[in-house]
Design a protein around this motif. Structure first.
Motif, PDB file in Angstrom:
ATOM      1  N   ALA A 118       3.956  -1.653  10.943  1.00 45.73           N
ATOM      2  CA  ALA A 118       3.222  -2.632  11.744  1.00 45.73           C
ATOM      3  C   ALA A 118       2.201  -3.404  10.913  1.00 45.73           C
ATOM      4  O   ALA A 118       1.941  -4.579  11.169  1.00 45.73           O
ATOM      5  CB  ALA A 118       2.528  -1.932  12.914  1.00 45.73           C
ATOM      6  N   THR A 119       1.613  -2.770   9.912  1.00 43.43           N
ATOM      7  CA  THR A 119       0.531  -3.367   9.139  1.00 43.43           C
ATOM      8  C   THR A 119       1.023  -4.156   7.927  1.00 43.43           C
ATOM      9  O   THR A 119       0.441  -5.171   7.559  1.00 43.43           O
ATOM     10  CB  THR A 119      -0.449  -2.271   8.662  1.00 43.43           C
ATOM     11  N   TYR A 120       2.094  -3.687   7.286  1.00 42.80           N
ATOM     12  CA  TYR A 120       2.573  -4.295   6.035  1.00 42.80           C
ATOM     13  C   TYR A 120       4.062  -4.655   6.101  1.00 42.80           C
ATOM     14  O   TYR A 120       4.817  -4.350   5.174  1.00 42.80           O
ATOM     15  CB  TYR A 120       2.379  -3.331   4.863  1.00 42.80           C
ATOM     16  N   THR A 159       6.659   4.695   4.328  1.00 43.12           N
ATOM     17  CA  THR A 159       7.441   4.205   5.451  1.00 43.12           C
ATOM     18  C   THR A 159       8.917   4.152   5.092  1.00 43.12           C
ATOM     19  O   THR A 159       9.780   4.509   5.886  1.00 43.12           O
ATOM     20  CB  THR A 159       6.957   2.808   5.880  1.00 43.12           C
ATOM     21  N   LYS A 217       0.839  -1.199   0.000  1.00 40.04           N
ATOM     22  CA  LYS A 217       0.000   0.000   0.000  1.00 40.04           C
ATOM     23  C   LYS A 217       0.873   1.248   0.000  1.00 40.04           C
ATOM     24  O   LYS A 217       2.055   1.196   0.281  1.00 40.04           O
ATOM     25  CB  LYS A 217      -0.889   0.019   1.252  1.00 40.04           C
ATOM     26  N   VAL A 241       3.297   1.978   2.831  1.00 37.63           N
ATOM     27  CA  VAL A 241       4.541   1.222   2.874  1.00 37.63           C
ATOM     28  C   VAL A 241       5.656   1.998   2.188  1.00 37.63           C
ATOM     29  O   VAL A 241       6.766   2.104   2.693  1.00 37.63           O
ATOM     30  CB  VAL A 241       4.354  -0.168   2.221  1.00 37.63           C
ATOM     31  N   ASP A 281       3.814   8.688  12.636  1.00 27.86           N
ATOM     32  CA  ASP A 281       2.719   7.767  12.941  1.00 27.86           C
ATOM     33  C   ASP A 281       2.350   6.925  11.723  1.00 27.86           C
ATOM     34  O   ASP A 281       2.098   5.720  11.835  1.00 27.86           O
ATOM     35  CB  ASP A 281       1.487   8.533  13.428  1.00 27.86           C
ATOM     36  N   THR A 282       2.333   7.549  10.548  1.00 25.11           N
ATOM     37  CA  THR A 282       2.028   6.821   9.313  1.00 25.11           C
ATOM     38  C   THR A 282       3.087   5.764   9.041  1.00 25.11           C
ATOM     39  O   THR A 282       2.770   4.626   8.675  1.00 25.11           O
ATOM     40  CB  THR A 282       1.921   7.800   8.124  1.00 25.11           C
ATOM     41  N   ARG A 313       5.040   4.270  11.259  1.00 29.48           N
ATOM     42  CA  ARG A 313       4.881   3.197  12.251  1.00 29.48           C
ATOM     43  C   ARG A 313       3.697   2.293  11.890  1.00 29.48           C
ATOM     44  O   ARG A 313       3.780   1.068  11.991  1.00 29.48           O
ATOM     45  CB  ARG A 313       4.701   3.781  13.646  1.00 29.48           C
ATOM     46  N   TYR A 314       2.582   2.906  11.467  1.00 33.01           N
ATOM     47  CA  TYR A 314       1.399   2.137  11.072  1.00 33.01           C
ATOM     48  C   TYR A 314       1.733   1.213   9.895  1.00 33.01           C
ATOM     49  O   TYR A 314       1.401   0.025   9.905  1.00 33.01           O
ATOM     50  CB  TYR A 314       0.252   3.072  10.692  1.00 33.01           C
ATOM     51  N   ALA A 315       2.372   1.754   8.886  1.00 29.44           N
ATOM     52  CA  ALA A 315       2.694   0.957   7.700  1.00 29.44           C
ATOM     53  C   ALA A 315       3.633  -0.189   8.051  1.00 29.44           C
ATOM     54  O   ALA A 315       3.447  -1.317   7.584  1.00 29.44           O
ATOM     55  CB  ALA A 315       3.303   1.840   6.626  1.00 29.44           C
TER      56      ALA A 315
END
Length: 131
Positions: A38-40, A9, A3, A6, A31-32, A34-36
């Motif tokens: 953690a998620t991808y 990131t 996505k 990523v 934050d974006t 870290r989210y990416a």
């Protein structure tokens, strides 16, 4: 599926190393990132591994535009940009990957040229991402 966060990131992880004179990375960007991550994590690492795999050492016997490693790297970035909805412009040695039409745009900065590789100084290939 990889996505947009990523790709952002990768930028977020790399920018702090080059931010000597740059503005601090915003909390929203952090934050974006870290989210990416953690998620991808798997797609992010796979994409980075693909980028690292291109041996983009300049070869004096092969012009830049004809070097299959350089053209392969550029082709990969163009495909990823298209898949993620970014625009891609190839200006020879400079590739511009971005998003948006206004004066402020999201951009990706990468450097694909590396210094010659001395195998004696590497425990493993510098073109393989260590796992």
């Amino acid at each position: 599926m990889l996505k947009k966060p990523v790709l952002l990131t990768l930028i977020g992880l790399l920018l702090p190393a080059f931010s000597v004179h740059a503005a601090p990375v915003s909390l929203q960007s952090q934050d974006t990132a870290r989210y990416a991550l953690a998620t991808y994590p798997e797609p992010l690492i796979a994409s980075l591994a693909t980028m690292v795999s291109f041996n983009t050492v300049a070869d004096p016997a092969v012009p830049f535009a004809d070097n299959p490693q350089h053209t392969g790297f550029k082709r990969y970035l163009a495909q990823e940009a298209q898949r993620l909805g970014f625009d891609f412009h190839d200006h020879g040695h400079v590739l511009v990957i971005g998003m948006g039409k206004g004066n402020e745009r999201v951009g990706v900065i990468t450097h694909g040229d590396v210094q010659p590789v001395n195998p004696a100084k590497w425990a493993r290939s510098p073109f393989e991402l260590a796992k």
